[in-house]
Design an enzyme around this catalytic site. Structure first.
Site, mmCIF file in Angstrom:
data_model
loop_
_atom_site.group_PDB
_atom_site.id
_atom_site.type_symbol
_atom_site.label_atom_id
_atom_site.label_comp_id
_atom_site.label_asym_id
_atom_site.label_seq_id
_atom_site.Cartn_x
_atom_site.Cartn_y
_atom_site.Cartn_z
ATOM 1 N N LYS A 12 11.004 24.454 -53.180
ATOM 2 C CA LYS A 12 9.894 24.014 -52.325
ATOM 3 C C LYS A 12 8.554 24.578 -52.824
ATOM 4 O O LYS A 12 7.575 23.848 -52.951
ATOM 5 C CB LYS A 12 10.136 24.432 -50.859
ATOM 6 N N ARG A 15 11.521 24.745 -39.323
ATOM 7 C CA ARG A 15 12.841 25.270 -39.662
ATOM 8 C C ARG A 15 13.809 25.233 -38.492
ATOM 9 O O ARG A 15 14.964 25.662 -38.635
ATOM 10 C CB ARG A 15 12.673 26.730 -40.064
ATOM 11 N N ARG A 57 15.240 34.998 -59.580
ATOM 12 C CA ARG A 57 13.908 35.283 -59.055
ATOM 13 C C ARG A 57 13.799 36.727 -58.583
ATOM 14 O O ARG A 57 12.729 37.337 -58.661
ATOM 15 C CB ARG A 57 13.573 34.326 -57.902
ATOM 16 N N ARG A 100 10.454 40.186 -53.645
ATOM 17 C CA ARG A 100 10.749 39.796 -52.263
ATOM 18 C C ARG A 100 11.982 40.537 -51.767
ATOM 19 O O ARG A 100 13.026 40.516 -52.390
ATOM 20 C CB ARG A 100 10.966 38.275 -52.180
ATOM 21 N N ARG A 160 20.775 33.875 -45.517
ATOM 22 C CA ARG A 160 19.687 32.875 -45.483
ATOM 23 C C ARG A 160 20.244 31.460 -45.609
ATOM 24 O O ARG A 160 19.786 30.545 -44.923
ATOM 25 C CB ARG A 160 18.673 33.149 -46.608
HETATM 26 P P1 AP5 Z 1 11.232 28.261 -55.199
HETATM 27 O O1 AP5 Z 1 10.312 27.167 -55.569
HETATM 28 O O2 AP5 Z 1 10.658 29.596 -54.938
HETATM 29 O O3 AP5 Z 1 12.177 27.791 -53.997
HETATM 30 P P2 AP5 Z 1 11.897 27.743 -52.440
HETATM 31 O O4 AP5 Z 1 12.594 26.550 -51.919
HETATM 32 O O5 AP5 Z 1 10.435 27.871 -52.180
HETATM 33 O O6 AP5 Z 1 12.695 29.031 -52.013
HETATM 34 P P3 AP5 Z 1 12.325 30.182 -50.970
HETATM 35 O O7 AP5 Z 1 13.236 31.327 -51.252
HETATM 36 O O8 AP5 Z 1 10.860 30.447 -50.970
HETATM 37 O O9 AP5 Z 1 12.745 29.505 -49.685
HETATM 38 P P4 AP5 Z 1 12.891 30.087 -48.286
HETATM 39 O O10 AP5 Z 1 12.885 28.857 -47.494
HETATM 40 O O11 AP5 Z 1 14.058 30.981 -48.111
HETATM 41 O O12 AP5 Z 1 11.670 31.101 -48.155
HETATM 42 P P5 AP5 Z 1 10.407 31.141 -47.231
HETATM 43 O O13 AP5 Z 1 9.379 31.877 -47.959
HETATM 44 O O14 AP5 Z 1 10.094 29.800 -46.716
HETATM 45 O O15 AP5 Z 1 12.334 28.367 -56.359
HETATM 46 C C1 AP5 Z 1 13.301 29.387 -56.327
HETATM 47 C C2 AP5 Z 1 13.496 29.928 -57.762
HETATM 48 O O16 AP5 Z 1 14.043 28.890 -58.577
HETATM 49 C C3 AP5 Z 1 12.192 30.341 -58.449
HETATM 50 O O17 AP5 Z 1 12.423 31.473 -59.231
HETATM 51 C C4 AP5 Z 1 11.841 29.136 -59.319
HETATM 52 O O18 AP5 Z 1 11.102 29.502 -60.447
HETATM 53 C C5 AP5 Z 1 13.207 28.598 -59.684
HETATM 54 N N1 AP5 Z 1 13.231 27.153 -59.859
HETATM 55 C C6 AP5 Z 1 12.516 26.219 -59.170
HETATM 56 N N2 AP5 Z 1 12.807 24.976 -59.599
HETATM 57 C C7 AP5 Z 1 13.748 25.117 -60.562
HETATM 58 C C8 AP5 Z 1 14.463 24.190 -61.390
HETATM 59 N N3 AP5 Z 1 14.249 22.873 -61.289
HETATM 60 N N4 AP5 Z 1 15.360 24.682 -62.259
HETATM 61 C C9 AP5 Z 1 15.584 26.038 -62.358
HETATM 62 N N5 AP5 Z 1 14.930 26.961 -61.622
HETATM 63 C C10 AP5 Z 1 14.025 26.510 -60.737
HETATM 64 O O19 AP5 Z 1 10.924 32.005 -45.989
HETATM 65 C C11 AP5 Z 1 11.234 33.382 -46.120
HETATM 66 C C12 AP5 Z 1 11.592 33.960 -44.766
HETATM 67 O O20 AP5 Z 1 10.446 33.904 -43.892
HETATM 68 C C13 AP5 Z 1 12.695 33.218 -43.982
HETATM 69 O O21 AP5 Z 1 13.988 33.665 -44.348
HETATM 70 C C14 AP5 Z 1 12.334 33.574 -42.539
HETATM 71 O O22 AP5 Z 1 12.760 34.878 -42.237
HETATM 72 C C15 AP5 Z 1 10.814 33.571 -42.564
HETATM 73 N N6 AP5 Z 1 10.276 32.232 -42.234
HETATM 74 C C16 AP5 Z 1 9.546 31.424 -43.061
HETATM 75 N N7 AP5 Z 1 9.218 30.281 -42.457
HETATM 76 C C17 AP5 Z 1 9.752 30.346 -41.216
HETATM 77 C C18 AP5 Z 1 9.793 29.427 -40.128
HETATM 78 N N8 AP5 Z 1 9.216 28.226 -40.189
HETATM 79 N N9 AP5 Z 1 10.440 29.813 -39.000
HETATM 80 C C19 AP5 Z 1 11.019 31.029 -38.899
HETATM 81 N N10 AP5 Z 1 11.043 31.932 -39.905
HETATM 82 C C20 AP5 Z 1 10.401 31.594 -41.056
HETATM 83 MG MG MG Z 2 9.244 29.250 -51.079
#
Ligand code: AP5
Ligand code: MG
Length: 195
Positions: free
Chosen positions: A14, A89, A128, A134, A146
């Site tokens: 994402k 979410r 990552r 993180r 997660r």
């Molecule tokens: P990346 O692009 O970082 O993936 P992502 O989908 O953004 O993954 P996240 O870990 O950020 O998702 P998340 O939903 O758990 O985290 P968030 O910050 O929203 O890619 C991942 C890795 O793969 C990278 O190293 C990248 O380089 C690599 N990659 C990408 N594309 C690739 C490809 N094609 N091939 C190979 N490698 C590739 O949330 C974190 C925490 O915050 C949650 O757990 C929760 O506690 C809280 N939170 C956030 N939003 C909410 C909400 N709305 N409600 C409640 N709690 C929330």
């Molecule tokens: Mg992300």
């Protein structure tokens, strides 16, 4: 306005694809994960509350993230559209978002749901973890948690939007460029720009 939700499990890409999409379409990127990490870095009360949940891989309460999104919508009245990443979410967050957009006389055009198998997700996050700093990347158990939270609480959001025929499945495996081009195709078709 053209508003998009980029949807999918932790590690599906994402954040990676959001960067490319906002550069291409000029949308305002709203990632609740990024906003929460900023609050934690600044040591705000909200950041401190969030930290204890994020480090366990649990969700932050709906009212906290909905409040953050509401402020961000108000702070950006003149953008061509929003790209939501990691939000909504829960179904409650989705309903709240629909209401907020309704007040602005706009809505979600499309939910782009990135499909990536679980083994690949875990391997991306383990990679990552070496550089991200993180706290929710470091421990394999938290990573599994997660993914489980995603299945239990977040997948129903796709069902919610499917009822309005807004969900498009996008193959999230392959190179970053390949995936970007699939997303682009889908968005351009929606915008009626596809040639
Ligand atoms: P990346 O692009 O970082 O993936 P992502 O989908 O953004 O993954 P996240 O870990 O950020 O998702 P998340 O939903 O758990 O985290 P968030 O910050 O929203 O890619 C991942 C890795 O793969 C990278 O190293 C990248 O380089 C690599 N990659 C990408 N594309 C690739 C490809 N094609 N091939 C190979 N490698 C590739 O949330 C974190 C925490 O915050 C949650 O757990 C929760 O506690 C809280 N939170 C956030 N939003 C909410 C909400 N709305 N409600 C409640 N709690 C929330
Ligand atoms: Mg992300």
């Amino acid at each position: 306005m053209f508003n998009i939700i980029l949807f999918g499990p932790p590690g599906c890409g994402k954040g990676t694809q959001s960067e490319k999409l906002i550069a291409h379409y000029g949308l305002k990127h709203l990632s609740t994960g990024d906003l929460l990490r900023k609050e934690m870095k600044d040591g705000t009360p909200l950041g401190l509350e969030a930290k204890s949940l994020i480090q366990k891989g649990q969700l932050v309460p709906d009212e906290v993230v909905v409040g953050m999104i509401s402020s961000a919508l108000e702070a950006n009245p003149d953008v061509p559209g929003f790209l939501f990443d990691g939000f909504p979410r829960t179904v409650a967050q989705a309903r709240a978002l629909d209401n907020l957009l309704d007040l602005k006389k706009t809505s979600i055009e499309v939910v782009l749901a990135l499909q990536v198998n679980e083994e690949e997700l875990i391997s991306r996050l383990i990679n990552r973890a070496q550089t991200s700093g993180r706290m929710d990347d470091a421990d394999p158990e938290i990573q599994r948690n997660r993914q489980q939270v995603y299945k239990n609480e977040t997948l129903p959001v796709a069902e919610y939007y499917a009822k309005f025929d807004k969900v498009e499945m996008i193959d999230g495996e392959g190179t970053i460029e390949e995936i970007f081009s699939r997303l682009q195709k889908s968005i351009d078709t929606k915008k009626g720009l596809a040639s």
